[in-house]
Design an enzyme around this catalytic site. Structure first.
Site, PDB file in Angstrom:
ATOM      1  CD  GLU A 141      -2.681  -1.146   2.538  1.00 25.43           C
ATOM      2  OE1 GLU A 141      -2.932  -0.107   3.171  1.00 25.43           O
ATOM      3  OE2 GLU A 141      -3.015  -2.278   2.910  1.00 25.43           O
ATOM      4  CB  CYS A 162      -0.175   1.592   5.854  1.00 21.86           C
ATOM      5  SG  CYS A 162       0.028   2.438   4.298  1.00 21.86           S
TER       6      CYS A 162
END
Ligand code: SAH
Length: 346
Positions: free
Chosen positions: A96, A337
């Site tokens: 990510e 995240c």
């Protein structure tokens, strides 16, 4: 069967190393800077390098490869324009990256590993364990792919995505030097922050690198017992050892450290803990960044009440320590995240 020769990951090389590679395959040195600049234009294959002779392209294709990254999913916050990418790497691993627009410039939050082995209690990145380290090229590609997709430039980098940067030390340091190269992405070291959960011996090593980045240290507790409960890394590197390394780092680099403290309701947010934190850090060249913890659906903790955050902040300020409460961007897209990746593979 003949053993397959490992292909060189050319985007992870410095200009001088590309030069060596080119000379070693019997070609002219000056081609290296042309190849280097093509790589940063985002070419996917050597044959897209239009001013490079066919023969060199053929030789390069035999010995080297250009890594790539693709957008698997993309989310744009309707609240503040934050963009979150779920990227797929060449071997199918997912990571990510988050792009944020701040007044001081566009900031990207990068992942340094696929998954994480640190096991912090409150963190989503750890949910499906550790897969592998990211290569320097894969860190660069997170920026290049995002810049191309949005047609915007990134000016600041935070290594606060998935993974523990100091657990992938060599690749991360190489990435920092590459991203800073003026013929590459040319992002200034002073615009880069690296966040660690507290691997003390690597902080000592980082202090010797002469990199004027900002070091962030994830503290999250003000005593050894509590820290061990929520951060397994504290069993290996005690709070005392960690703070000794931080003091040493400040002394060697002359740079202020930023301490991250995620406020978790009823876990680490009492006035007593704030007071202990203030005492611990008092007199140090540092800043405290309080982060009301982001909820993670697999875990049951809650973020602190506004009133506790207020008391916590005031208590630390009494020790003449600069403190801020982090504003949360992208709250509608799960921008913290680890969560996308965890959801994707479950
Ligand atoms: N491994 C590094 C960098 C990645 S995490 C580190 O531990 O510092 C970046 C920051 O987000 C760290 O301070 C981390 O502790 C914090 N963090 C992780 N999960 C969080 C959550 N659910 N809410 C708030 N902060 C969190």
């Amino acid at each position: 069967m003949a053993e397959q020769k490992a292909m060189t990951d050319i985007l992870s090389l410095f200009p001088g190393e590309i030069e060596e590679l080119i000379v070693s395959i019997g070609e002219k040195r000056f081609r290296a800077s042309q190849v280097f600049s093509w790589l940063y234009k985002g070419v996917k294959s050597f044959s897209d390098m239009s001013n490079i002779p066919k023969e060199l392209i053929a030789k390069l294709s035999e010995s080297a490869q250009i890594k790539s990254i693709s957008i698997e999913e993309k989310f744009v916050s309707q609240i503040d324009g934050t963009v979150k990418y779920l990227y797929r790497l060449d071997d199918g691993e997912m990571i990510e990256t988050v792009f944020m627009r701040y007044k001081h410039g566009n900031t990207i939050c990068l992942s340094t590993q696929a998954g994480c082995k640190m096991g912090c209690d409150f963190c989503a990145s750890t949910i499906n364990g550790f897969r592998r380290n990211l290569l320097p090229s894969e860190m660069l590609l997170q920026i290049m792919c995002c810049e191309r997709d949005l047609a915007e430039k990134v000016s600041n980098i935070v290594l606060m995505g998935i993974g523990e940067p100091l657990d992938n030390y060599d690749n991360v340091v190489r990435f920092l030097r590459l991203v800073n190269n003026e013929k590459g992405l040319n992002i200034g070291m002073r615009h880069i922050s690296l966040s660690t959960c507290g691997i003390a011996d690597k902080i000592d090593r980082l202090a010797q690198e002469n990199l004027p980045i900002t070091l962030s240290v994830s503290l999250h507790a003000s005593d050894q017992k509590k820290r061990e409960e929520i951060m397994p890394v504290a069993r290996k590197w005690s709070l005392e050892q960690l703070l000794a390394s931080c003091r040493q780092y400040i002394k060697k680099t002359g740079r202020r450290i930023s301490f991250e403290y995620a406020l978790i309701s009823g876990v680490n947010d009492s006035g007593e803990e704030a007071d202990r934190l203030g005492k611990l850090l008092s007199g140090m060249l540092c800043h405290v960044n309080l982060i009301p913890v982001n909820p993670v659906k697999e875990k049951s903790f809650k973020k602190s009440e506004k009133s506790s955050i207020e008391v916590f902040t005031r208590t630390i300020e009494k020790y003449r320590i600069s403190v801020t409460v982090r504003r949360r961007l992208g709250s509608d897209i799960n921008a913290s995240c680890g969560q996308l990746r965890a959801n994707h593979s479950s």
